[in-house]
Design a protein around this motif. Structure first.
Motif, mmCIF file in Angstrom:
data_model
loop_
_atom_site.group_PDB
_atom_site.id
_atom_site.type_symbol
_atom_site.label_atom_id
_atom_site.label_comp_id
_atom_site.label_asym_id
_atom_site.label_seq_id
_atom_site.Cartn_x
_atom_site.Cartn_y
_atom_site.Cartn_z
ATOM 1 N N LEU A 62 4.533 1.681 0.731
ATOM 2 C CA LEU A 62 3.798 1.724 -0.528
ATOM 3 C C LEU A 62 2.692 0.672 -0.537
ATOM 4 N N LYS A 63 3.028 -0.531 -0.096
ATOM 5 C CA LYS A 63 2.048 -1.616 -0.070
ATOM 6 C C LYS A 63 0.919 -1.309 0.905
ATOM 7 N N ARG A 64 1.270 -0.819 2.092
ATOM 8 C CA ARG A 64 0.251 -0.523 3.104
ATOM 9 C C ARG A 64 -0.734 0.533 2.616
ATOM 10 N N ALA A 65 -0.198 1.559 1.933
ATOM 11 C CA ALA A 65 -1.039 2.668 1.489
ATOM 12 C C ALA A 65 -1.701 2.400 0.147
ATOM 13 N N GLY A 66 -1.406 1.259 -0.466
ATOM 14 C CA GLY A 66 -2.019 0.932 -1.747
ATOM 15 C C GLY A 66 -1.511 1.788 -2.889
ATOM 16 N N ILE A 67 -0.212 2.085 -2.889
ATOM 17 C CA ILE A 67 0.379 2.942 -3.906
ATOM 18 C C ILE A 67 1.074 2.104 -4.969
ATOM 19 N N ARG A 68 0.705 2.323 -6.189
ATOM 20 C CA ARG A 68 1.365 1.688 -7.325
ATOM 21 C C ARG A 68 2.592 2.519 -7.707
ATOM 22 N N PHE A 69 3.741 1.857 -7.845
ATOM 23 C CA PHE A 69 5.010 2.545 -8.074
ATOM 24 C C PHE A 69 5.574 2.112 -9.418
ATOM 25 N N GLU A 70 5.783 3.073 -10.328
ATOM 26 C CA GLU A 70 6.268 2.785 -11.673
ATOM 27 C C GLU A 70 7.470 3.663 -11.996
ATOM 28 N N THR A 71 8.276 3.224 -12.946
ATOM 29 C CA THR A 71 9.406 4.029 -13.400
ATOM 30 C C THR A 71 9.096 4.673 -14.740
ATOM 31 N N LEU A 72 9.788 5.779 -15.031
ATOM 32 C CA LEU A 72 9.633 6.493 -16.285
ATOM 33 C C LEU A 72 10.934 6.426 -17.074
ATOM 34 N N ASP A 73 10.820 6.158 -18.360
ATOM 35 C CA ASP A 73 11.953 6.014 -19.266
ATOM 36 C C ASP A 73 12.939 7.179 -19.120
ATOM 37 N N PRO A 74 14.270 6.921 -19.083
ATOM 38 C CA PRO A 74 14.941 5.640 -19.345
ATOM 39 C C PRO A 74 15.162 4.768 -18.103
ATOM 40 N N ILE A 75 14.587 5.141 -16.973
ATOM 41 C CA ILE A 75 14.703 4.311 -15.774
ATOM 42 C C ILE A 75 13.795 3.087 -15.929
ATOM 43 N N GLU A 76 14.263 1.925 -15.469
ATOM 44 C CA GLU A 76 13.497 0.686 -15.588
ATOM 45 C C GLU A 76 13.438 -0.042 -14.255
ATOM 46 N N MET A 77 12.275 -0.594 -13.942
ATOM 47 C CA MET A 77 12.120 -1.391 -12.733
ATOM 48 C C MET A 77 12.752 -2.765 -12.951
ATOM 49 N N VAL A 78 13.510 -3.231 -11.954
ATOM 50 C CA VAL A 78 14.181 -4.533 -12.047
ATOM 51 C C VAL A 78 14.022 -5.268 -10.719
ATOM 52 N N ASP A 79 14.537 -6.480 -10.687
ATOM 53 C CA ASP A 79 14.540 -7.291 -9.467
ATOM 54 C C ASP A 79 13.149 -7.428 -8.863
ATOM 55 N N GLY A 80 12.190 -7.707 -9.728
ATOM 56 C CA GLY A 80 10.832 -7.942 -9.251
ATOM 57 C C GLY A 80 10.174 -6.734 -8.629
ATOM 58 N N GLY A 81 10.584 -5.531 -9.053
ATOM 59 C CA GLY A 81 9.973 -4.317 -8.531
ATOM 60 C C GLY A 81 10.602 -3.786 -7.261
ATOM 61 N N THR A 82 11.731 -4.355 -6.845
ATOM 62 C CA THR A 82 12.392 -3.892 -5.618
ATOM 63 C C THR A 82 13.558 -2.947 -5.901
#
Length: 256
Positions: A62-82
């Motif tokens: 994701l980082k190499r390809a420049g992809i922004r990764f987000e979650t959609l409710d009710p899922i939530e990103m935790v642990d600093g995005g990992t």
């Protein structure tokens, strides 16, 4: 806990039929997934939680390809995005009959800011197979338009691996596997690569999933002989057999 030879044989013969013919049929609240607000679904437990910790290989690409990764409710990103955390249970999830596939609301948005392409999954389905590959299914939308080819398999996992002794244990106020290894399906990796310019590959380690089912469900799990129903019975038997519904149910710490 063992499946009979007859049940295993039935599951094997039903594999192709279920994977090819079962499509989501439950009515869903727009943009919210499986159940309208206030509804109670048929599910493995009353409530609970699941947390997916993404592999370093997936995050690095994701980082190499420049992809922004987000979650959609009710899922939530935790642990600093990992990792991603989601609530589960009869207020969120619902078993489709007769296939036995389970609907889960929420999902992910992947954005290539350089090209402007947005790739979104806002509801997904899980087939628990007592034998062979269990799968996550979804119909991605690219730039707001559903994928022309329809539903695809996202990731694969193994129920026997999830039920390994020492892995399926009481934790987080419930019962379930500490780690379910999720691998990217070839079809999903190819679709992501085509739309986002990534270089994922089929079979790549996607995430490790921690699940804790909590409390007996209000509605019984449907019975049936499909592959998904046999898989759900396997999971339900494991939960009941480990006494998973006699535990306190605190909210997991460190989420917010």
């Amino acid at each position: 806990m063992r499946l009979t030879r007859a049940a295993l044989a039935a599951g094997g013969t039903l594999l192709a039929t279920v994977l090819l013919s079962t499509q989501p049929t439950q009515a869903a609240a727009p943009g919210r997934g499986c159940l309208a607000e206030g509804q109670i679904g048929s599910y493995l437990s009353k409530e609970g939680s699941a947390k997916a910790t993404f592999s370093t290989e997936f995050l690095a690409e994701l980082k190499r390809a420049g992809i922004r990764f987000e979650t959609l409710d009710p899922i939530e990103m935790v642990d600093g995005g990992t990792a991603a955390w989601m609530p589960i249970g009869e207020r969120y999830d619902n078993i489709e009959t007769p296939s036995g596939r389970v609907c889960y609301p929420g999902g992910f948005r992947l954005v290539n800011d350089e090209t402007g392409v947005t790739y979104e999954i806002d509801t997904f389905w899980v087939l628990f197979a007592a034998m062979g590959d269990s799968k996550f299914f979804a119909t991605p939308a690219v730039n707001g338009q559903p994928r022309p080819d329809g539903e695809l398999a996202m990731v694969n996992f193994s129920v026997p691996q999830a039920l390994t002794p020492g892995n399926f244990v009481p934790h987080n106020g419930g019962i379930g596997p500490l780690k379910v290894v999720l691998s990217m399906d070839r079809g999903w990796s190819a679709d992501l690569n085509k739309e986002l310019g990534t270089a994922f590959r089929g079979g790549m380690h996607w995430a490790d999933l921690d699940i804790a089912w909590q409390g007996p469900p209000s509605r019984p799990i449907p019975s049936g002989a499909s592959l998904g129903m046999l898989g759900l019975k396997t999971m339900s038997d494991a939960i009941q057999g480990h006494g998973g519904f006699g535990l306190p149910m605190p909210r997991p710490r460190g989420i917010f």
